[in-house]
Design a protein around this motif. Structure first.
Motif, PDB file in Angstrom:
ATOM      1  N   CYS A 251      46.364 116.678 -80.482  1.00  0.00           N
ATOM      2  CA  CYS A 251      47.606 117.443 -81.215  1.00  0.00           C
ATOM      3  C   CYS A 251      48.938 117.272 -80.443  1.00  0.00           C
ATOM      4  CB  CYS A 251      47.549 119.081 -81.013  1.00  0.00           C
ATOM      5  SG  CYS A 251      45.997 119.449 -82.290  1.00  0.00           S
TER       6      CYS A 251
ATOM      7  N   LEU B 296      54.975 119.981 -89.713  1.00  0.00           N
ATOM      8  CA  LEU B 296      56.358 120.296 -89.384  1.00  0.00           C
ATOM      9  C   LEU B 296      57.050 121.135 -90.505  1.00  0.00           C
ATOM     10  CD1 LEU B 296      57.344 117.293 -87.483  1.00  0.00           C
ATOM     11  CD2 LEU B 296      56.650 119.302 -86.484  1.00  0.00           C
TER      12      LEU B 296
ATOM     13  N   HIS C 165      55.466 124.490 -91.086  1.00  0.00           N
ATOM     14  CA  HIS C 165      55.973 125.603 -90.155  1.00  0.00           C
ATOM     15  C   HIS C 165      57.121 126.397 -90.676  1.00  0.00           C
ATOM     16  CE1 HIS C 165      57.635 126.300 -85.771  1.00  0.00           C
ATOM     17  NE2 HIS C 165      58.859 126.388 -86.462  1.00  0.00           N
TER      18      HIS C 165
ATOM     19  N   THR D 286      43.543 124.818 -80.881  1.00  0.00           N
ATOM     20  CA  THR D 286      43.890 124.103 -82.175  1.00  0.00           C
ATOM     21  C   THR D 286      43.682 125.192 -83.365  1.00  0.00           C
ATOM     22  OG1 THR D 286      43.561 122.195 -83.313  1.00  0.00           O
ATOM     23  CG2 THR D 286      41.393 123.215 -82.472  1.00  0.00           C
TER      24      THR D 286
ATOM     25  N   VAL E  43      39.915 134.375 -85.997  1.00  0.00           N
ATOM     26  CA  VAL E  43      40.320 135.220 -87.165  1.00  0.00           C
ATOM     27  C   VAL E  43      39.229 135.335 -88.449  1.00  0.00           C
ATOM     28  CG1 VAL E  43      41.897 135.792 -88.967  1.00  0.00           C
ATOM     29  CG2 VAL E  43      42.664 134.600 -86.792  1.00  0.00           C
TER      30      VAL E  43
ATOM     31  N   ASP F  78      52.406 130.014 -77.988  1.00  0.00           N
ATOM     32  CA  ASP F  78      53.647 129.711 -79.224  1.00  0.00           C
ATOM     33  C   ASP F  78      53.675 130.867 -80.181  1.00  0.00           C
ATOM     34  OD1 ASP F  78      51.255 129.533 -80.700  1.00  0.00           O
ATOM     35  OD2 ASP F  78      50.702 127.530 -80.385  1.00  0.00           O
TER      36      ASP F  78
HETATM   37  C1  LIG Z   1      45.553 132.628 -87.343  1.00  0.00           C
HETATM   38  C2  LIG Z   1      46.564 131.586 -86.755  1.00  0.00           C
HETATM   39  C3  LIG Z   1      47.475 131.911 -86.218  1.00  0.00           C
HETATM   40  C4  LIG Z   1      48.571 131.110 -85.987  1.00  0.00           C
HETATM   41  N1  LIG Z   1      49.647 131.372 -85.102  1.00  0.00           N
HETATM   42  C5  LIG Z   1      50.753 130.415 -84.816  1.00  0.00           C
HETATM   43  C6  LIG Z   1      51.821 130.880 -84.111  1.00  0.00           C
HETATM   44  O1  LIG Z   1      51.931 131.983 -83.777  1.00  0.00           O
HETATM   45  N2  LIG Z   1      52.855 130.027 -83.589  1.00  0.00           N
HETATM   46  C7  LIG Z   1      52.559 128.685 -84.202  1.00  0.00           C
HETATM   47  O2  LIG Z   1      53.440 127.817 -83.840  1.00  0.00           O
HETATM   48  N3  LIG Z   1      51.426 128.165 -85.124  1.00  0.00           N
HETATM   49  C8  LIG Z   1      50.620 129.003 -85.456  1.00  0.00           C
HETATM   50  N4  LIG Z   1      49.543 128.750 -85.978  1.00  0.00           N
HETATM   51  C9  LIG Z   1      49.416 127.417 -86.537  1.00  0.00           C
HETATM   52  C10 LIG Z   1      48.842 126.318 -85.604  1.00  0.00           C
HETATM   53  O3  LIG Z   1      47.386 126.873 -85.322  1.00  0.00           O
HETATM   54  C11 LIG Z   1      49.535 126.046 -84.501  1.00  0.00           C
HETATM   55  O4  LIG Z   1      50.726 125.493 -85.122  1.00  0.00           O
HETATM   56  C12 LIG Z   1      49.243 124.595 -83.774  1.00  0.00           C
HETATM   57  O5  LIG Z   1      47.679 124.833 -83.374  1.00  0.00           O
HETATM   58  C13 LIG Z   1      49.992 124.373 -82.521  1.00  0.00           C
HETATM   59  O6  LIG Z   1      49.430 123.288 -81.884  1.00  0.00           O
HETATM   60  P1  LIG Z   1      50.344 122.020 -81.984  1.00  0.00           P
HETATM   61  O7  LIG Z   1      51.766 122.236 -81.589  1.00  0.00           O
HETATM   62  O8  LIG Z   1      49.573 121.040 -80.982  1.00  0.00           O
HETATM   63  O9  LIG Z   1      50.108 121.578 -83.321  1.00  0.00           O
HETATM   64  P2  LIG Z   1      50.311 120.409 -84.247  1.00  0.00           P
HETATM   65  O10 LIG Z   1      48.969 120.283 -85.032  1.00  0.00           O
HETATM   66  O11 LIG Z   1      50.418 119.182 -83.331  1.00  0.00           O
HETATM   67  O12 LIG Z   1      51.441 120.459 -85.422  1.00  0.00           O
HETATM   68  C14 LIG Z   1      52.755 120.094 -85.009  1.00  0.00           C
HETATM   69  C15 LIG Z   1      53.573 121.415 -85.374  1.00  0.00           C
HETATM   70  O13 LIG Z   1      53.380 122.044 -86.650  1.00  0.00           O
HETATM   71  C16 LIG Z   1      53.194 123.248 -86.985  1.00  0.00           C
HETATM   72  N5  LIG Z   1      52.049 123.757 -87.381  1.00  0.00           N
HETATM   73  C17 LIG Z   1      50.748 123.071 -87.194  1.00  0.00           C
HETATM   74  N6  LIG Z   1      49.869 123.742 -88.015  1.00  0.00           N
HETATM   75  C18 LIG Z   1      50.607 124.540 -88.547  1.00  0.00           C
HETATM   76  C19 LIG Z   1      50.321 125.461 -89.785  1.00  0.00           C
HETATM   77  N7  LIG Z   1      49.037 125.610 -89.958  1.00  0.00           N
HETATM   78  N8  LIG Z   1      50.934 126.475 -90.304  1.00  0.00           N
HETATM   79  C20 LIG Z   1      52.354 126.431 -89.956  1.00  0.00           C
HETATM   80  N9  LIG Z   1      52.732 125.498 -89.075  1.00  0.00           N
HETATM   81  C21 LIG Z   1      51.984 124.615 -88.362  1.00  0.00           C
HETATM   82  C22 LIG Z   1      53.529 123.761 -85.552  1.00  0.00           C
HETATM   83  O14 LIG Z   1      54.901 124.069 -85.615  1.00  0.00           O
HETATM   84  C23 LIG Z   1      53.057 122.770 -84.667  1.00  0.00           C
HETATM   85  O15 LIG Z   1      53.721 122.959 -83.377  1.00  0.00           O
HETATM   86  C24 LIG Z   1      48.465 129.563 -86.354  1.00  0.00           C
HETATM   87  C25 LIG Z   1      47.089 129.365 -87.233  1.00  0.00           C
HETATM   88  C26 LIG Z   1      46.239 130.277 -87.434  1.00  0.00           C
HETATM   89  C27 LIG Z   1      44.986 130.115 -88.102  1.00  0.00           C
END
Ligand SMILES: Cc1cc2nc3c(=O)[nH]c(=O)nc-3n(C[C@H](O)[C@H](O)[C@H](O)COP(=O)(O)OP(=O)(O)OC[C@H]3O[C@@H](n4cnc5c(N)ncnc54)[C@H](O)[C@@H]3O)c2cc1C
Length: 571
Positions: A235, A293, A296, A358, A366, A390
């Motif tokens: 990720c 992104l 997000h 992840t 959840v 985050d």
């Molecule tokens: C119950 C639940 C709660 C979550 N709470 C948060 C939270 O508080 N903050 C948060 O940033 N993400 C949250 N996520 C979304 C996601 O799980 C995380 O963004 C991600 O795991 C962060 O790791 P990464 O930066 O390596 O993500 P990557 O997979 O590398 O994604 C890059 C960026 O894309 C955005 N992103 C990725 N997946 C999602 C998604 N499903 N929805 C919206 N944006 C996304 C994030 O900004 C992330 O940093 C949540 C997901 C679930 C299921």
């Protein structure tokens, strides 16, 4: 400009960087050679929120230290204060006479939303010009979701804001004399020490993570993000930096786009099948991350449009479903990682230790809490928010509701914790690491330790019920009952009418053949002649193709890939 002219104040909140910082750039431009200072306020009401954790303070302190050094290079002083926001601003106004306050449009919690409203009222009454500028793709006072993707794209492709060096003449002496608390850590703020083995904060660390992802790790994004064994490195790990504003979304988007174009060019000149395969793997990964992104901001926009979803079911017909049934013992077992389901427990314990999980494992936690344990999403969401480094309110609460079946517009995605364990951690590597009680179990039992014969329990030093709990509930039985209860609510005619409104207000308008069409609930919702872009029959829209559908990352094959990999993310 005479030295007596007042300085401009930039109020920092969740925008702890200098790169692509529109508020800082605007302040320097508007100061017209006068001094600019940056203010960060440690607000007791923010620190007291149940979502706040010491890890947030520690990460924030690292961001602020980095920012302080970067601001000095721009001749901008960082001043920190502690107290209620309006009181702190009023005091600084008295000390400096500032008349222009610049900040970013924060999409925060109910507490910061209320505080921002107080600040606006105060500024109006005090004759202060308050300029709030966007920092993501979220649009304030958005009238309709139609066309939102186009607005998002416009923001992401606009030039990044460059912050010039402040010449700092007028008001400079006053700023130099201002009292500042410096950067406060957990101890100074009266919080317990941060014990998480977490990511480091700061703009430089965040840029390094971004570069590393785009040049190295991102190659395995596609295919590597679901399993907890590979996800931590596959990720992007940009989420905490984005949540604290150590990186701007636009900078990340543009860097990913530049890399995508490089890969595209490399593919044209690639000669060997191996080189071509590499380029194609990169293409899949970059498209995948670019989609996210976009999500997000898509998810944050939901909270911006309807702040109540932090507290109330998006589908109000779901009110009363779980509220009175939170069993404290179940909540406590889930919170500490002692449910008797190995992958659920490993995920929770890993989260408590590192502050990150992840997507699929967050969804699993959840799903297990909301369906198998029938816990309301609010207390479980608060626990997760506290431990997600985050924590981003708009994404978080929207996802909580989505994974709990209370939006009315998403198919119920119920994860089977044992199947997920076998699929995502077949050798039990992640489980053994985070649930040491199970470390010595033979492979055949690591996913279902309760099936171990007594002699195997004794031989592996793990007696079920003593060293590791028996399953808290029977997942299959519990989920059958959860589905029955939810179906009663979701299938009622009033709920379906309400769900149409929710879809209209919050639903993605992404693509013709992507998530929405593959989602049977949404197909039914729009089956009455409404289209896949969420426009219902009762509100006909002109049949003009939406330019948002032309975005490069919403191609059909990508939609299929994304839906297949992480089925419940993209709605
Ligand atoms: C119950 C639940 C709660 C979550 N709470 C948060 C939270 O508080 N903050 C948060 O940033 N993400 C949250 N996520 C979304 C996601 O799980 C995380 O963004 C991600 O795991 C962060 O790791 P990464 O930066 O390596 O993500 P990557 O997979 O590398 O994604 C890059 C960026 O894309 C955005 N992103 C990725 N997946 C999602 C998604 N499903 N929805 C919206 N944006 C996304 C994030 O900004 C992330 O940093 C949540 C997901 C679930 C299921």
């Amino acid at each position: 400009m005479p030295d007596s002219s007042p300085p401009v104040c930039v109020w920092l909140k969740r925008d702890l960087r200098v790169d692509d910082h529109a508020a800082l750039a605007e302040a320097v431009a508007r100061a017209r050679g006068g001094a600019v200072f940056a203010l960060f306020v440690y607000e007791p009401e923010v620190l007291a929120q149940p979502e706040w954790d010491s890890s947030h303070t520690a990460f924030q302190a690292e961001c602020l230290a980095d920012l302080d050094a970067a601001l000095r290079r721009k001749s901008i002083r960082l001043v920190t204060r502690r107290g209620e926001a309006v009181a702190s601003l009023e005091q600084l106004r008295n000390e400096t006479g500032f008349r222009l306050l610049v900040a970013h449009e924060e999409i925060g919690t109910g507490v910061t939303y209320a505080r921002d409203r107080r600040v606006r009222r105060w500024a109006r009454a005090a004759g202060i010009e308050l300029l709030e500028v966007p920092q993501t793709g979220v649009v304030r006072r958005l009238a309709t979701r139609n066309g939102w993707n186009r607005l998002w794209e416009k923001r992401m492709t606009a030039p990044c804001a460059s912050v010039p060096r402040s010449t700092g003449r007028g008001g400079g002496d006053t700023v130099e004399r201002l009292g500042s608390l410096g950067i406060l850590g957990c101890r100074e703020l009266g919080l317990p020490e941060d014990t998480k083995d977490r990511q480091r904060g700061g703009e430089r660390a965040a840029s390094a993570v971004l570069d590393d992802f785009l040049q190295q790790r991102g190659r395995h994004y596609s295919g590597g993000i679901s399993s907890p064994v590979s996800a931590a490195t596959s990720c992007s790990r940009l989420s905490a930096a984005l949540a604290f504003g150590a990186l701007s979304m636009r900078r990340v988007w543009q860097a990913s786009e530049a890399r995508r174009l490089d890969v595209q060019a490399a593919l044209v000149t690639a000669e060997s099948p191996r080189e071509k395969a590499e380029c194609k793997a990169w293409q899949r990964s970059l498209k995948g991350v670019q989609s996210r992104l976009h999500w997000h901001c898509h998810f944050m926009q939901k909270l911006e449009d309807e702040p109540a979803i932090e507290f109330e079911n998006m589908l109000r017909a779901a009110d009363g479903l779980r509220e009175s049934e939170v069993v404290p013992e179940r909540l406590a077992a889930w919170q500490s990682g002692h449910t008797g389901y190995p992958l659920v427990d490993a995920c929770m314990r890993s989260l408590l230790a590192t502050g990150w999980l992840t997507f699929r494992m967050r969804a699993l936690l959840v799903s297990f809490a909301s369906y198998s344990l029938w816990l309301h999403w609010r207390p479980t969401g608060l626990h997760l928010a506290r431990h997600f480094l985050d924590f981003e309110p708009g994404i978080h609460w929207s996802q909580l509701q989505m994974q709990s079946g209370t939006t009315g517009i998403n198919t119920l995605r119920i994860y089977n914790p044992t199947k997920q364990a076998i699929d995502q951690d077949p050798r039990g590597i992640f489980i053994r690491r985070w649930v040491p009680e199970l470390a010595c179990l033979p492979p055949a039992y690591v996913h279902m330790p309760w099936t171990m014969p007594v002699d195997v329990q004794q031989a592996s030093g793990c007696i079920i019920g003593r060293d590791y709990p028996a399953p808290l509930v029977d997942h299959i039985v519990a989920v059958r009952e959860a589905k029955r209860r939810l179906a009663m609510v979701r299938n009622a005619p009033e709920s379906r009418a309400e769900a149409r409104d929710v879809a209209h207000r919050h639903g993605s308008r992404k693509d013709r053949r992507g998530a929405m069409q593959q989602d049977p609930v949404r197909r039914t919702l729009f089956g009455d002649g409404g289209d896949s872009a969420g426009r219902s029959k009762r509100r006909p829209s002109p049949p003009v193709p939406d330019p948002q559908q032309l975005l490069p990352f919403f191609t059909e094959d990508l939609a299929a890939e994304v839906v297949g990999d992480t089925p419940s993310e993209n709605s």
